[in-house]
Design a protein around this motif. Structure first.
Motif, PDB file in Angstrom:
ATOM      1  N   GLN A 150      -3.137  -5.971 -10.701  1.00  0.00           N
ATOM      2  CA  GLN A 150      -2.648  -4.626 -10.410  1.00  0.00           C
ATOM      3  C   GLN A 150      -1.458  -4.761  -9.467  1.00  0.00           C
ATOM      4  OE1 GLN A 150      -6.277  -2.897  -8.774  1.00  0.00           O
ATOM      5  NE2 GLN A 150      -5.446  -3.034  -6.747  1.00  0.00           N
ATOM      6  N   PHE A 151      -0.717  -3.681  -9.336  1.00  0.00           N
ATOM      7  CA  PHE A 151       0.381  -3.667  -8.380  1.00  0.00           C
ATOM      8  C   PHE A 151       0.504  -2.265  -7.821  1.00  0.00           C
ATOM      9  CE2 PHE A 151       2.423  -2.370 -12.325  1.00  0.00           C
ATOM     10  CZ  PHE A 151       3.383  -1.447 -11.942  1.00  0.00           C
ATOM     11  N   HIS A 152       1.313  -2.128  -6.786  1.00  0.00           N
ATOM     12  CA  HIS A 152       1.527  -0.787  -6.243  1.00  0.00           C
ATOM     13  C   HIS A 152       2.956  -0.620  -5.756  1.00  0.00           C
ATOM     14  CE1 HIS A 152       0.240  -2.784  -2.343  1.00  0.00           C
ATOM     15  NE2 HIS A 152       1.372  -2.189  -1.986  1.00  0.00           N
ATOM     16  N   VAL A 153       3.377   0.634  -5.759  1.00  0.00           N
ATOM     17  CA  VAL A 153       4.658   1.043  -5.186  1.00  0.00           C
ATOM     18  C   VAL A 153       4.344   2.066  -4.102  1.00  0.00           C
ATOM     19  CG1 VAL A 153       6.881   2.138  -5.645  1.00  0.00           C
ATOM     20  CG2 VAL A 153       5.836   0.684  -7.393  1.00  0.00           C
ATOM     21  N   ASN A 154       4.843   1.821  -2.901  1.00  0.00           N
ATOM     22  CA  ASN A 154       4.633   2.744  -1.783  1.00  0.00           C
ATOM     23  C   ASN A 154       5.957   3.303  -1.294  1.00  0.00           C
ATOM     24  OD1 ASN A 154       1.891   2.191  -1.784  1.00  0.00           O
ATOM     25  ND2 ASN A 154       1.964   0.813  -0.011  1.00  0.00           N
ATOM     26  N   LEU A 155       5.990   4.593  -1.043  1.00  0.00           N
ATOM     27  CA  LEU A 155       7.072   5.218  -0.285  1.00  0.00           C
ATOM     28  C   LEU A 155       6.480   5.608   1.060  1.00  0.00           C
ATOM     29  CD1 LEU A 155       8.786   7.468  -2.989  1.00  0.00           C
ATOM     30  CD2 LEU A 155       9.614   5.310  -2.053  1.00  0.00           C
ATOM     31  N   SER A 156       7.002   4.979   2.119  1.00  0.00           N
ATOM     32  CA  SER A 156       6.334   5.062   3.421  1.00  0.00           C
ATOM     33  C   SER A 156       7.210   5.700   4.481  1.00  0.00           C
ATOM     34  CB  SER A 156       5.921   3.657   3.881  1.00  0.00           C
ATOM     35  OG  SER A 156       5.066   3.052   2.933  1.00  0.00           O
ATOM     36  N   HIS A 157       6.526   6.193   5.511  1.00  0.00           N
ATOM     37  CA  HIS A 157       7.185   6.723   6.703  1.00  0.00           C
ATOM     38  C   HIS A 157       6.531   6.070   7.914  1.00  0.00           C
ATOM     39  CE1 HIS A 157       3.653   9.443   7.102  1.00  0.00           C
ATOM     40  NE2 HIS A 157       3.728   9.472   5.780  1.00  0.00           N
ATOM     41  N   GLN A 158       6.954   6.475   9.110  1.00  0.00           N
ATOM     42  CA  GLN A 158       6.532   5.764  10.321  1.00  0.00           C
ATOM     43  C   GLN A 158       5.026   5.822  10.543  1.00  0.00           C
ATOM     44  OE1 GLN A 158       8.789   7.019  13.685  1.00  0.00           O
ATOM     45  NE2 GLN A 158       8.707   5.024  14.663  1.00  0.00           N
ATOM     46  N   SER A 159       4.381   6.907  10.098  1.00  0.00           N
ATOM     47  CA  SER A 159       2.962   7.066  10.398  1.00  0.00           C
ATOM     48  C   SER A 159       2.067   6.946   9.165  1.00  0.00           C
ATOM     49  CB  SER A 159       2.712   8.421  11.081  1.00  0.00           C
ATOM     50  OG  SER A 159       3.238   9.478  10.304  1.00  0.00           O
ATOM     51  N   GLY A 160       2.625   6.462   8.044  1.00  0.00           N
ATOM     52  CA  GLY A 160       1.761   6.300   6.891  1.00  0.00           C
ATOM     53  C   GLY A 160       2.522   6.160   5.593  1.00  0.00           C
ATOM     54  N   ILE A 161       1.854   6.493   4.487  1.00  0.00           N
ATOM     55  CA  ILE A 161       2.392   6.339   3.137  1.00  0.00           C
ATOM     56  C   ILE A 161       2.420   7.709   2.470  1.00  0.00           C
ATOM     57  CG2 ILE A 161       2.038   5.266   0.876  1.00  0.00           C
ATOM     58  CD1 ILE A 161       0.498   3.020   2.339  1.00  0.00           C
ATOM     59  N   ALA A 162       3.635   8.157   2.117  1.00  0.00           N
ATOM     60  CA  ALA A 162       3.773   9.463   1.459  1.00  0.00           C
ATOM     61  C   ALA A 162       3.315   9.402   0.010  1.00  0.00           C
ATOM     62  CB  ALA A 162       5.220   9.937   1.543  1.00  0.00           C
ATOM     63  N   LEU A 163       3.630   8.291  -0.663  1.00  0.00           N
ATOM     64  CA  LEU A 163       3.219   8.102  -2.057  1.00  0.00           C
ATOM     65  C   LEU A 163       2.761   6.673  -2.253  1.00  0.00           C
ATOM     66  CD1 LEU A 163       3.025   8.865  -5.086  1.00  0.00           C
ATOM     67  CD2 LEU A 163       5.406   8.140  -5.303  1.00  0.00           C
ATOM     68  N   HIS A 164       1.534   6.516  -2.709  1.00  0.00           N
ATOM     69  CA  HIS A 164       0.967   5.226  -3.106  1.00  0.00           C
ATOM     70  C   HIS A 164       0.718   5.324  -4.600  1.00  0.00           C
ATOM     71  CE1 HIS A 164      -1.532   1.593  -2.997  1.00  0.00           C
ATOM     72  NE2 HIS A 164      -2.529   2.256  -3.565  1.00  0.00           N
ATOM     73  N   TYR A 165       1.443   4.521  -5.384  1.00  0.00           N
ATOM     74  CA  TYR A 165       1.378   4.582  -6.857  1.00  0.00           C
ATOM     75  C   TYR A 165       0.845   3.246  -7.334  1.00  0.00           C
ATOM     76  CZ  TYR A 165       2.905   5.955 -11.564  1.00  0.00           C
ATOM     77  OH  TYR A 165       2.963   6.309 -12.890  1.00  0.00           O
ATOM     78  N   ASN A 166      -0.366   3.238  -7.904  1.00  0.00           N
ATOM     79  CA  ASN A 166      -1.131   2.004  -8.058  1.00  0.00           C
ATOM     80  C   ASN A 166      -1.736   1.877  -9.461  1.00  0.00           C
ATOM     81  OD1 ASN A 166      -4.333   0.917  -6.694  1.00  0.00           O
ATOM     82  ND2 ASN A 166      -2.726  -0.323  -7.577  1.00  0.00           N
ATOM     83  N   PRO A 167      -0.999   1.287 -10.425  1.00  0.00           N
ATOM     84  CA  PRO A 167      -1.590   1.004 -11.733  1.00  0.00           C
ATOM     85  C   PRO A 167      -2.712  -0.034 -11.614  1.00  0.00           C
ATOM     86  CG  PRO A 167       0.811   0.980 -11.852  1.00  0.00           C
ATOM     87  CD  PRO A 167       0.444   0.985 -10.401  1.00  0.00           C
ATOM     88  N   ARG A 168      -3.868   0.286 -12.204  1.00  0.00           N
ATOM     89  CA  ARG A 168      -5.019  -0.616 -12.196  1.00  0.00           C
ATOM     90  C   ARG A 168      -5.419  -0.888 -13.644  1.00  0.00           C
ATOM     91  NH1 ARG A 168      -8.830   1.953  -7.335  1.00  0.00           N
ATOM     92  NH2 ARG A 168      -7.190   1.949  -5.725  1.00  0.00           N
ATOM     93  N   PHE A 169      -5.160  -2.111 -14.088  1.00  0.00           N
ATOM     94  CA  PHE A 169      -5.348  -2.425 -15.494  1.00  0.00           C
ATOM     95  C   PHE A 169      -6.822  -2.501 -15.869  1.00  0.00           C
ATOM     96  CE2 PHE A 169      -1.073  -3.768 -14.497  1.00  0.00           C
ATOM     97  CZ  PHE A 169      -0.367  -3.276 -15.580  1.00  0.00           C
ATOM     98  N   ASN A 170      -7.668  -2.949 -14.951  1.00  0.00           N
ATOM     99  CA  ASN A 170      -9.091  -3.052 -15.276  1.00  0.00           C
ATOM    100  C   ASN A 170      -9.732  -1.677 -15.420  1.00  0.00           C
ATOM    101  OD1 ASN A 170      -8.680  -2.735 -12.454  1.00  0.00           O
ATOM    102  ND2 ASN A 170     -10.810  -3.314 -12.066  1.00  0.00           N
TER     103      ASN A 170
END
Length: 280
Positions: free
Chosen positions: A180-200
């Motif tokens: 699996q992999f993920h793409v994060n768009l982050s700011h100083q106090s966290g993650i605004a978008l966590h996009y995480n394809p999970r093949f299983n």
């Protein structure tokens, strides 16, 4: 037959004219993501035989907003337009985003809009003569992505983007864990978008994180990624949500939970994926 993987066009200035490297091939497709401007009167997408003024136009897709909404498809050759083909169930309302997929088949261009079949337009000019795409009118475009025919790419094994993990053909790079992999768009106090394809799990998980606290997961919308297959992911940041377009088709919409968008300063990509290009 050889196929060149052409880089996408991102956020082109309209009117736009761009080259199609090597021309069109049967089975190839072009996906165009954008938004019709409010109070639009018309816009068009052309597949042309050359970029000069007066060039033949093999396919003219022309949504119009003149009282009623309709779409004109046509061909321009020998200096004049042919017979119009009109569709009155227009899927391009003014002010709305859209994803247009043009697929080249032997006999016609197949047009899909927002994942739904819209029209077939029979070839009046040989598609092999097309080498240019142009867009003009009351529209803004976020991406134009070229997809080669299925089978034109070899399958590549997934491998970790982290140093120290060599590629393991056919296996995930972390023993005991599914790929699996993920793409994060982050700011100083966290993650605004966590996009995480999970093949299983055959799903894409979307979430946000504030400090160390994850919110509720969003999982609907299908799985547009395939193991070993190339993809183009476009993240469009709109006023109320992130719009996620995979291979030119809108896959997911994620409503903003972190609304101070100007404070999102970091893009992170990690996991079992190899990158050919990242454009911001």
């Amino acid at each position: 037959m050889s196929f060149n993987q052409q880089s996408p066009f991102y956020n082109p200035r309209i009117p736009f004219t761009g080259s199609i490297h090597g021309g069109l091939q049967e089975g190839q497709s072009i996906s165009i993501s954008g938004r019709v401007l409010p109070r639009a009167d018309r816009f068009h997408v052309n597949l042309q035989c050359g970029s000069r003024a007066g060039a033949d136009i093999a396919l003219h897709i022309n949504p119009r907003y003149e009282g009623q909404l309709y779409v004109v498809n046509n061909t321009f050759q020998y200096g004049s337009w042919g017979a119009e083909e009109r569709k009155y169930n227009s899927p391009f309302p003014a002010g709305s985003p859209f994803s247009l997929l043009i697929t080249v088949s032997r006999d016609s261009y197949q047009l899909n809009v927002n994942g739904i079949h819209f029209a077939d337009y029979r070839h009046r000019l040989p598609f092999q003569q097309v080498d240019t795409i142009s867009v003009a009118g009351k529209v803004e475009i976020s991406s134009i992505v070229f997809q080669n025919p299925v089978g034109a790419f070899p399958s590549y094994p997934a491998f970790s983007s982290q140093p120290g993990f060599p590629p393991q053909p056919g296996f995930p790079s972390h023993p005991g864990f599914p790929p699996q992999f993920h793409v994060n768009l982050s700011h100083q106090s966290g993650i605004a978008l966590h996009y995480n394809p999970r093949f299983n799990e055959s799903t894409v998980v979307r979430n946000s994180k504030t400090w160390d606290q994850w919110g509720p997961e969003e999982r609907g919308g299908g799985m547009p990624f395939q193991r070993g297959q190339p993809f183009t992911l476009t993240i469009c940041c709109e006023s109320h949500s992130f719009r996620l377009v995979v291979n030119g088709m809108q896959a997911h919409n994620y409503k903003h939970r972190f609304t101070q968008l100007q404070n999102i300063t970091t893009l992170e990509i990690e996991g079992d994926v190899s990158l050919t290009s990242v454009n911001v």
